[in-house]
Design a protein around this motif. Structure first.
Motif, PDB file in Angstrom:
ATOM      1  N   GLN A 308      93.437  16.114   7.301  1.00 54.69           N
ATOM      2  CA  GLN A 308      94.763  16.772   7.668  1.00 54.69           C
ATOM      3  C   GLN A 308      95.395  15.716   8.763  1.00 54.69           C
ATOM      4  OE1 GLN A 308      94.338  19.907  10.772  1.00 54.69           O
ATOM      5  NE2 GLN A 308      92.084  19.304  10.764  1.00 54.69           N
ATOM      6  N   PRO A 309      96.798  15.879   8.958  1.00 54.40           N
ATOM      7  CA  PRO A 309      97.351  14.918   9.739  1.00 54.40           C
ATOM      8  C   PRO A 309      96.788  15.111  11.108  1.00 54.40           C
ATOM      9  CG  PRO A 309      99.000  15.916   8.505  1.00 54.40           C
ATOM     10  CD  PRO A 309      97.579  16.602   8.202  1.00 54.40           C
ATOM     11  N   LEU A 310      96.594  13.817  11.957  1.00 54.25           N
ATOM     12  CA  LEU A 310      96.171  14.076  13.436  1.00 54.25           C
ATOM     13  C   LEU A 310      96.242  12.858  14.152  1.00 54.25           C
ATOM     14  CD1 LEU A 310      93.197  12.410  13.973  1.00 54.25           C
ATOM     15  CD2 LEU A 310      92.390  14.488  12.475  1.00 54.25           C
ATOM     16  N   TYR A 311      96.533  12.975  15.494  1.00 52.95           N
ATOM     17  CA  TYR A 311      96.433  11.735  16.390  1.00 52.95           C
ATOM     18  C   TYR A 311      95.127  11.711  17.107  1.00 52.95           C
ATOM     19  CZ  TYR A 311     101.537  12.075  15.791  1.00 52.95           C
ATOM     20  OH  TYR A 311     102.821  11.958  15.099  1.00 52.95           O
ATOM     21  N   LEU A 312      94.476  10.440  17.120  1.00 48.32           N
ATOM     22  CA  LEU A 312      93.477  10.515  18.073  1.00 48.32           C
ATOM     23  C   LEU A 312      93.556  10.522  19.584  1.00 48.32           C
ATOM     24  CD1 LEU A 312      91.724   7.048  16.451  1.00 48.32           C
ATOM     25  CD2 LEU A 312      91.041   9.460  16.373  1.00 48.32           C
ATOM     26  N   THR A 313      94.894  10.402  19.974  1.00 48.29           N
ATOM     27  CA  THR A 313      94.922  10.844  21.341  1.00 48.29           C
ATOM     28  C   THR A 313      94.471  12.359  21.683  1.00 48.29           C
ATOM     29  OG1 THR A 313      96.666   9.286  21.514  1.00 48.29           O
ATOM     30  CG2 THR A 313      96.327  10.812  23.331  1.00 48.29           C
ATOM     31  N   ASP A 314      95.011  13.374  20.641  1.00 53.15           N
ATOM     32  CA  ASP A 314      94.650  14.580  20.881  1.00 53.15           C
ATOM     33  C   ASP A 314      93.161  14.761  20.721  1.00 53.15           C
ATOM     34  OD1 ASP A 314      97.359  14.933  21.002  1.00 53.15           O
ATOM     35  OD2 ASP A 314      97.800  15.787  18.870  1.00 53.15           O
ATOM     36  N   VAL A 315      92.413  14.156  19.861  1.00 60.46           N
ATOM     37  CA  VAL A 315      91.089  14.351  19.517  1.00 60.46           C
ATOM     38  C   VAL A 315      90.262  13.776  20.886  1.00 60.46           C
ATOM     39  CG1 VAL A 315      89.073  13.788  18.221  1.00 60.46           C
ATOM     40  CG2 VAL A 315      91.288  14.273  17.193  1.00 60.46           C
ATOM     41  N   ALA A 316      90.598  12.629  21.377  1.00 62.68           N
ATOM     42  CA  ALA A 316      90.165  12.243  22.581  1.00 62.68           C
ATOM     43  C   ALA A 316      90.206  12.836  23.840  1.00 62.68           C
ATOM     44  CB  ALA A 316      91.022  10.796  22.819  1.00 62.68           C
ATOM     45  N   GLU A 317      91.409  13.661  24.152  1.00 65.10           N
ATOM     46  CA  GLU A 317      91.674  14.462  25.393  1.00 65.10           C
ATOM     47  C   GLU A 317      91.034  15.631  25.213  1.00 65.10           C
ATOM     48  OE1 GLU A 317      95.672  15.041  25.452  1.00 65.10           O
ATOM     49  OE2 GLU A 317      96.170  13.400  26.438  1.00 65.10           O
ATOM     50  N   ALA A 347      92.989  12.380   8.326  1.00 69.47           N
ATOM     51  CA  ALA A 347      91.543  12.398   8.754  1.00 69.47           C
ATOM     52  C   ALA A 347      90.863  13.862   8.996  1.00 69.47           C
ATOM     53  CB  ALA A 347      91.314  11.572   9.997  1.00 69.47           C
ATOM     54  N   ASP A 348      89.787  13.875   8.938  1.00 71.61           N
ATOM     55  CA  ASP A 348      88.990  15.250   9.215  1.00 71.61           C
ATOM     56  C   ASP A 348      88.618  15.334  10.488  1.00 71.61           C
ATOM     57  OD1 ASP A 348      87.227  17.527   8.057  1.00 71.61           O
ATOM     58  OD2 ASP A 348      85.844  16.508   9.447  1.00 71.61           O
ATOM     59  N   ARG A 349      89.167  16.558  11.236  1.00 71.44           N
ATOM     60  CA  ARG A 349      89.357  16.466  12.702  1.00 71.44           C
ATOM     61  C   ARG A 349      88.032  17.008  13.308  1.00 71.44           C
ATOM     62  NH1 ARG A 349      93.651  17.609  15.974  1.00 71.44           N
ATOM     63  NH2 ARG A 349      93.169  18.372  18.109  1.00 71.44           N
ATOM     64  N   SER A 350      87.261  17.699  12.580  1.00 71.27           N
ATOM     65  CA  SER A 350      85.969  17.974  13.010  1.00 71.27           C
ATOM     66  C   SER A 350      84.925  16.882  13.235  1.00 71.27           C
ATOM     67  CB  SER A 350      85.373  19.147  12.393  1.00 71.27           C
ATOM     68  OG  SER A 350      85.080  18.568  11.073  1.00 71.27           O
ATOM     69  N   THR A 351      85.001  16.120  12.109  1.00 74.07           N
ATOM     70  CA  THR A 351      84.006  14.818  11.894  1.00 74.07           C
ATOM     71  C   THR A 351      84.580  13.678  13.218  1.00 74.07           C
ATOM     72  OG1 THR A 351      85.207  13.928  10.123  1.00 74.07           O
ATOM     73  CG2 THR A 351      83.215  15.092   9.813  1.00 74.07           C
ATOM     74  N   VAL A 354      83.340  14.811  16.390  1.00 77.88           N
ATOM     75  CA  VAL A 354      82.188  14.398  16.498  1.00 77.88           C
ATOM     76  C   VAL A 354      81.502  12.986  17.011  1.00 77.88           C
ATOM     77  CG1 VAL A 354      79.569  14.396  15.216  1.00 77.88           C
ATOM     78  CG2 VAL A 354      81.066  16.326  15.110  1.00 77.88           C
ATOM     79  N   LEU A 355      82.476  11.986  16.154  1.00 79.13           N
ATOM     80  CA  LEU A 355      82.358  10.607  16.374  1.00 79.13           C
ATOM     81  C   LEU A 355      82.739  10.271  18.043  1.00 79.13           C
ATOM     82  CD1 LEU A 355      83.737   8.003  13.963  1.00 79.13           C
ATOM     83  CD2 LEU A 355      84.191   7.931  16.243  1.00 79.13           C
ATOM     84  N   LEU A 356      83.691  10.827  18.375  1.00 84.27           N
ATOM     85  CA  LEU A 356      84.120  10.469  19.597  1.00 84.27           C
ATOM     86  C   LEU A 356      83.246  11.012  20.692  1.00 84.27           C
ATOM     87  CD1 LEU A 356      88.062  10.635  19.632  1.00 84.27           C
ATOM     88  CD2 LEU A 356      86.555   8.618  19.681  1.00 84.27           C
ATOM     89  N   LYS A 357      82.709  12.183  20.204  1.00 84.45           N
ATOM     90  CA  LYS A 357      81.854  13.019  21.255  1.00 84.45           C
ATOM     91  C   LYS A 357      80.645  11.847  21.594  1.00 84.45           C
ATOM     92  CE  LYS A 357      79.020  16.380  20.097  1.00 84.45           C
ATOM     93  NZ  LYS A 357      77.857  15.780  20.677  1.00 84.45           N
ATOM     94  N   ASN A 358      80.002  11.633  20.385  1.00 87.25           N
ATOM     95  CA  ASN A 358      78.830  10.878  20.441  1.00 87.25           C
ATOM     96  C   ASN A 358      78.905   9.414  21.056  1.00 87.25           C
ATOM     97  OD1 ASN A 358      77.710  12.990  19.093  1.00 87.25           O
ATOM     98  ND2 ASN A 358      77.280  11.582  17.165  1.00 87.25           N
TER      99      ASN A 358
END
Length: 449
Positions: A308-317, A347-351, A354-358
């Motif tokens: 799905q469309p996403l921004y890494l900034t949102d996932v990082a926050e 990209a896949d938001r959930s994975t 997990v990537l940034l969390k690890n």
């Protein structure tokens, strides 16, 4: 000296084989004409004389050959070279009825002694000179024959002035044709082998996470189709076996979660249980390992990804907020820095979470107290940096290896966190790299070239 790789090159071998075969063919032709059959060109030359003579014969009232045309443009040749070149028309008994010159009888009489109704080339000697005689039936006049007589010295002059230059031209033309044909063959072979090169490039890109790919057989040479089909069948078997392995791993890990939870509950509720804290710690370690095994198995299954469309900034926050309590425990701060506008990714938001969390969790465990961990977002990706002791150079090649753990780790990890990050990045087509930043370590995720 040719290199071993050049010698094994299929295109090179085919071109060399073709050039050698063509050169051998041309050499055989020249050898056949100039060595084995030297009279072939001589007979061909005298055959031409017979052809020209037959065109100039005029029949009489009864249809018999009578005389040559008055305006024959070649008639002067026989008069000037009467001692070198002559002809005669005879009947079936060898009686001459038409000759090139009236006084040519003695040489032609010598020729008539070997008269034959068959077409043939033979030699006669007259006054110490060698003459070649070409005898053949006269076209359009049944029962009549034409004989052309040429001296050996005249034929030698002809060969000297015509055949030798012609041979040089023939050799040069043959070499030019050899080069041109070799170029055409090289281009043709390159075009025919292009699908095979594309298939080879596709095969080089197949990895455990992309076993669903198959080599295309369109436009491939028929000779290599069995090899490509066998390779695709091998991939089918590998994919099937890999799926069985992944399913077994995921099923086993999932089935172990419930017994471990029940075992932990029994130990917690039991009174006066010996080594209770040690057992609970071991159970937690096993649960963490099972949890990461499930994540690792899911990360390797690309069909589970929901892009799905996403921004890494949102996932990082979101990750920074999720791990804020752990950061407080380790007395570190998390800062999300956006140096430039992050691109919109598919990209896949959930994975990605997990990537940034690890990565961030790994940085928290290695960062010194009262330091800052930076999540820096750029137009080419994101990086996670801590200000800890960094990574030993000899450990850098092993960071993304499954179950590998550093000798000076500060937490009881399973050794799968960074391996999971690498699988997620690879499945998305991204690059994940680790380096030292002096001080600290930096993990960079590049989402664009």
């Amino acid at each position: 000296m040719l290199s071993a790789n050049r010698k094994r090159n299929l295109t090179f071998r085919l071109i060399i084989t073709f050039v050698a075969a063509l050169a051998l063919t041309l050499a055989s032709i020249f050898f056949y004409i100039f060595v084995l059959n030297p009279d072939l060109i001589l007979q061909r030359t005298l055959d031409k004389q017979i052809y020209y003579l037959a065109e100039e014969i005029i029949p009489d009232a009864e249809g018999r050959p009578a005389s040559k045309a008055y305006d024959d443009e070649y008639d002067w040749v026989y008069k000037v070279l009467s001692s070198e070149l002559q002809y005669q028309i005879t009947d079936s008994k060898g009686l001459a009825i038409l000759q090139s010159t009236p006084d040519a009888g003695q040489l032609l009489n010598q020729v008539n002694q070997q008269f034959s109704t068959e077409k043939r080339l033979f030699q006669v000697s007259y006054q110490g000179l060698l003459y070649y005689v070409n005898s053949a039936p006269l076209p359009n006049y049944p029962g009549y024959y034409v004989q052309v007589v040429a001296s050996d010295r005249l034929m030698s002059i002809f060969q000297l002035t015509n055949l030798k230059p012609l041979s040089v031209v023939a050799v040069l033309v043959s070499l030019l044709c050899l080069l041109l044909i070799s170029l055409v063959v090289w281009l043709t072979i390159g075009y025919m082998l292009r699908p095979l090169k594309n298939a080879s490039a596709t095969a080089a890109q197949i990895e455990p996470h992309s076993l669903t790919q198959r080599l295309a057989t369109h436009k491939l040479p028929q000779e290599v189709l069995p090899l490509i089909n066998a390779f695709n069948q091998t991939l089918d078997r590998l994919e099937k076996g890999f799926k069985v392995q992944q399913e077994l791993l995921a099923t086993t890990a999932h089935e172990l979660k419930t017994p471990l939870a029940l075992l932990r509950g029994e130990i917690e509720m039991a009174e006066h249980f010996p080594k209770r804290e040690v057992l609970l710690k071991d159970i937690d370690q096993m649960a963490r390992l099972i949890h990461q095994l499930l994540h690792w198995a899911e990360a390797r299954e690309s069909q589970n990804y929901q892009y799905q469309p996403l921004y890494l900034t949102d996932v990082a926050e979101e990750v920074a907020l999720y791990l804020n309590r752990l950061a407080v425990i380790f007395q570190v701060q998390i800062a999300v820095v956006e140096k430039s506008q992050a691109p919109l990714l598919h990209a896949d938001r959930s994975t990605c979470f997990v990537l940034l969390k690890n990565l961030l969790e790994n940085a928290i465990h290695h960062a010194p107290p009262h330091s800052v961990i930076e999540l820096t977002v750029t137009d080419s990706g994101i990086s996670v940096r801590d200000y800890g002791p960094g990574i030993s150079p000899e450990h850098l090649p092993w960071l993304f290896t499954r179950f590998w753990r550093g000798p000076h780790r500060r937490h009881q990890g399973a050794g799968l966190g960074l391996a999971i990050c690498y699988e997620i990045a690879t499945t998305h087509g991204w690059q994940l790299k680790a380096s030292n930043s002096s001080p600290g370590a930096c993990f960079s995720l590049q989402t664009s070239p």
